[in-house]
Design a protein around this motif. Structure first.
Motif, short mmCIF file in Angstrom:
data_model
loop_
_atom_site.label_atom_id
_atom_site.label_comp_id
_atom_site.label_asym_id
_atom_site.label_seq_id
_atom_site.Cartn_x
_atom_site.Cartn_y
_atom_site.Cartn_z
N THR A 204 11.03 -20.93 -19.20
CA THR A 204 9.72 -21.61 -19.06
C THR A 204 8.93 -21.53 -20.36
N ALA A 205 8.95 -20.30 -20.95
CA ALA A 205 8.22 -20.13 -22.21
C ALA A 205 8.81 -21.01 -23.31
N ARG A 206 10.17 -21.11 -23.33
CA ARG A 206 10.80 -21.94 -24.36
C ARG A 206 10.45 -23.41 -24.18
N ILE A 207 10.43 -23.88 -22.96
CA ILE A 207 10.08 -25.29 -22.72
C ILE A 207 8.67 -25.58 -23.22
N MET A 208 7.75 -24.68 -22.84
CA MET A 208 6.37 -24.89 -23.27
C MET A 208 6.26 -24.78 -24.79
N GLU A 209 7.04 -23.83 -25.35
CA GLU A 209 7.00 -23.67 -26.79
C GLU A 209 7.54 -24.89 -27.52
N LYS A 211 7.54 -27.94 -26.44
CA LYS A 211 6.56 -29.02 -26.34
C LYS A 211 5.42 -28.83 -27.33
N THR A 212 5.02 -27.55 -27.47
CA THR A 212 3.94 -27.28 -28.42
C THR A 212 4.39 -27.52 -29.86
N LYS A 213 5.65 -27.07 -30.15
CA LYS A 213 6.17 -27.24 -31.50
C LYS A 213 6.28 -28.71 -31.90
N SER A 214 6.65 -29.56 -30.93
CA SER A 214 6.79 -30.99 -31.25
C SER A 214 5.46 -31.62 -31.68
N MET A 215 4.36 -31.01 -31.26
CA MET A 215 3.04 -31.55 -31.58
C MET A 215 2.46 -30.91 -32.84
N THR A 216 2.88 -29.68 -33.18
CA THR A 216 2.24 -28.98 -34.30
C THR A 216 3.22 -28.64 -35.41
N ALA A 217 4.33 -29.34 -35.53
CA ALA A 217 5.38 -29.00 -36.50
C ALA A 217 4.86 -29.11 -37.93
#
Length: 573
Positions: A204-209, A211-217
């Motif tokens: 779950t944490a990886r999925i959320m991470e 998603k977050t990484k795709s927006m703040t790369a």
């Protein structure tokens, strides 16, 4: 046959025959008829003798009468009347004599018949006597066989007793194995459930991470570039400072730490929390100091081994590579290597300078809950739930030198300082002392606890062993007498996990262990006992929200640490 024998001899002979007849029961009816005929013969003999006596008397009387008759004939005229009377008497006597003679003839004939029957019976008795002798011989032969059968029966009874004892021993071992398997199954199920929960949380944490990484790369790349440039500058400055320092000053500092650790004295027991570290995301199962007290290592359910600075509690290293919970840790005497016993049946060797796994010791088939370095730091000894103790050679890339079998699962082990004897704690409540040169047990201390032993720790002088058990007691055993010298317990101290570890202070004055109750909301307590007084002098509460798994004392005796299922590393002073 009987004509030459007296009546007494006949009766004696008949008594012997009757005695023999009792042994030949199958001819009892014949012997009964034979005895009856003998008695009848005796009676007829007596009658014959009586009749013979009467006949003799009659003959004498006849002779007398005939003589009187001749006398009377001479005086016939005067005795006519008497003669008639005497003639009548003579006729009567003659008639009686004829009847008696007839009876005697009948008796003689009857006696002859009885003699023939007696001879036939005598012949039968001879045959019966022979049969009795044959029966006696048969009885003797059967008695010999009976004696042999009795010896065989006694031998079988002895074998039965031995087999019964072996069966009882096998049943006891079977019950012990069933208990061990039940405990292993319980721990395995709990570990599997914990792993599933952790994997779910990690996914779950990886999925959320992601998603977050795709927006703040892009933003992260910029910040990372700036951070790297800053770190490079800082490292250059640190390298310059290190080059200016001397190696002698570093050696002096290490010697000072070592001297402080050897002379450590606990003035007062810990009474309050001084610091805490959220060491692991799940269970923090074990904590261990290096001998110099510069680092403290922790292992947990997140499959990581973490090394912390023992003064600032900053994270120094984080080692991965394990596939299950880390349950036991041990530093080498130099502090350069670190052993990790794992629930995945493997023991991992980490090198501090390389920050990676240098050796993977595989060979056990169950959880490795005991590990330690021998004196040269090149030899490692491990104990596991597969009921084996193994020795490994690091100079040969971790080759297994020897595998020794024991009767029960190993829950922990310790190396006695100064002797290199290996002490192992087992599920069957026994301590076993091993000679590492012979790879065998040199002594067993039985019935140490009422339930399985969870940990073992040497005393600072190397002449004692501190043990903890599932029975809620801690004990110190003298390694010379193999007897318990101290026993510790408390109402607030509860033991409910199989691998909780107790510790003893560097000066040997105090022992500490954490309560491991699994009851939800139960207040978890670290109990500190005074060794000399044998009672709890400090109860440390309020900092752990789950069962406490281990306690460890800093080598310089400055503080005590505890770990728990809540993932915390708590410092007490």
């Amino acid at each position: 046959f009987f004509s030459s024998m007296t009546d007494v001899e006949v009766q004696h002979f008949l008594a012997q025959v009757e005695e023999q007849n009792l042994q030949a029961w199958r001819f009892s009816a014949v012997f009964t008829q034979y005895s009856d005929l003998i008695r009848q013969v005796g009676q007829l003999k007596k009658q014959n003798e009586t009749l013979a006596t009467e006949a003799t008397d009659l003959i004498q009387e006849k002779n007398t009468l005939e003589e009187e008759l001749r006398n009377f004939r001479s005086s016939r005229a005067s005795l006519a009347e008497v003669t008639c009377t005497k003639d009548a008497q003579i006729k009567e006597l003659q008639l009686k004599l004829a009847v008696t003679e007839k009876e005697l003839k009948g008796s003689y004939q009857h006696n002859q018949n009885h003699d023939a029957q007696f001879m036939a019976l005598h012949k039968d008795s001879t045959q019966l006597r022979k049969q009795v002798e044959d029966l006696k011989a048969e009885v003797g032969r059967l008695s010999g066989k009976l004696c042999q059968s009795e010896e065989v029966r006694k031998g079988l009874e002895t074998t039965k007793e031995q087999l019964t004892a072996e069966l009882t021993d096998c049943n006891n071992r079977r019950e012990l194995l069933l208990k061990e398997n039940a405990a292993l199954q319980e721990d395995t199920d709990r570990d599997r459930m914990q792993c599933l929960v952790e994997e779910n949380q990690m996914l779950t944490a990886r999925i959320m991470e992601e998603k977050t990484k795709s927006m703040t790369a892009m933003l992260e790349m910029t910040e990372l570039n700036e951070s790297c440039q800053h770190k490079i500058k800082m490292l250059e400055l640190q390298l310059k400072d290190l080059q200016d320092g001397t190696q002698a000053s570093q050696i002096a500092a290490l010697q000072k730490v070592k001297t402080t650790a050897e002379g450590a004295i606990v003035d007062k027991p810990p009474v309050q929390m001084a610091n805490f570290v959220p060491a692991h995301q799940s269970e923090c199962a074990i904590a261990a100091f290096d001998l110099l007290g510069g680092h403290i290592a922790t292992g947990g359910g997140d499959k990581l081994v973490k090394v912390w600075d023992a003064r600032t509690f900053d994270l120094v290293h984080s080692f991965s590579g394990a596939n299950a919970t880390i349950v036991r840790l041990c530093f080498s005497p130099s502090g350069e290597k670190l052993l990790a016993g794992c629930n995945d049946s493997t023991c991992y060797v980490y090198t501090m300078g390389q920050q990676r796994v240098s050796n993977t010791l595989t060979g056990h088939t169950e959880k490795v809950w005991g590990c330690g370095f021998l004196g040269d730091s090149k030899t490692i000894v491990t104990g596991a739930h597969d009921r084996t103790i193994r020795w490994w050679d690091l100079s040969r890339s971790g080759q297994c030198l020897k595998t020794a079998l024991c009767h029960s699962s190993c829950n922990d082990l310790a190396i006695l300082p100064g002797s290199d004897l290996v002490a192992t704690a087992h599920f069957d409540c026994q301590l076993r002392l091993w000679d590492p040169r012979l790879y065998r047990v040199v002594h067993e201390i039985e019935h140490c606890h009422e339930s399985q032993i969870t940990s073992v720790c040497p005393t600072p002088d190397g002449q004692g062993l501190l043990t903890s058990g599932r029975d809620g007691q801690l004990k110190i055993f003298d390694t010379r007498t193999h007897k318990a010298t101290h026993t510790f317990g408390a109402p607030e101290f509860i033991a409910s996990i199989n691998h909780y570890k107790a510790t003893i202070s560097p000066d040997g004055k105090y022992v500490a262990a954490g309560s491991s109750s699994r009851i939800s909301g139960q207040n978890q307590t670290v109990c500190v006992w005074d060794v000399n007084k044998g009672r709890v002098i400090s109860s440390l509460k309020g900092q752990h929200t789950g069962p406490i798994t281990s306690c460890a004392w800093a080598p310089d005796a400055s503080y005590l640490v505890s770990t728990g299922h809540d993932g915390r590393l708590v410092v007490w002073k």
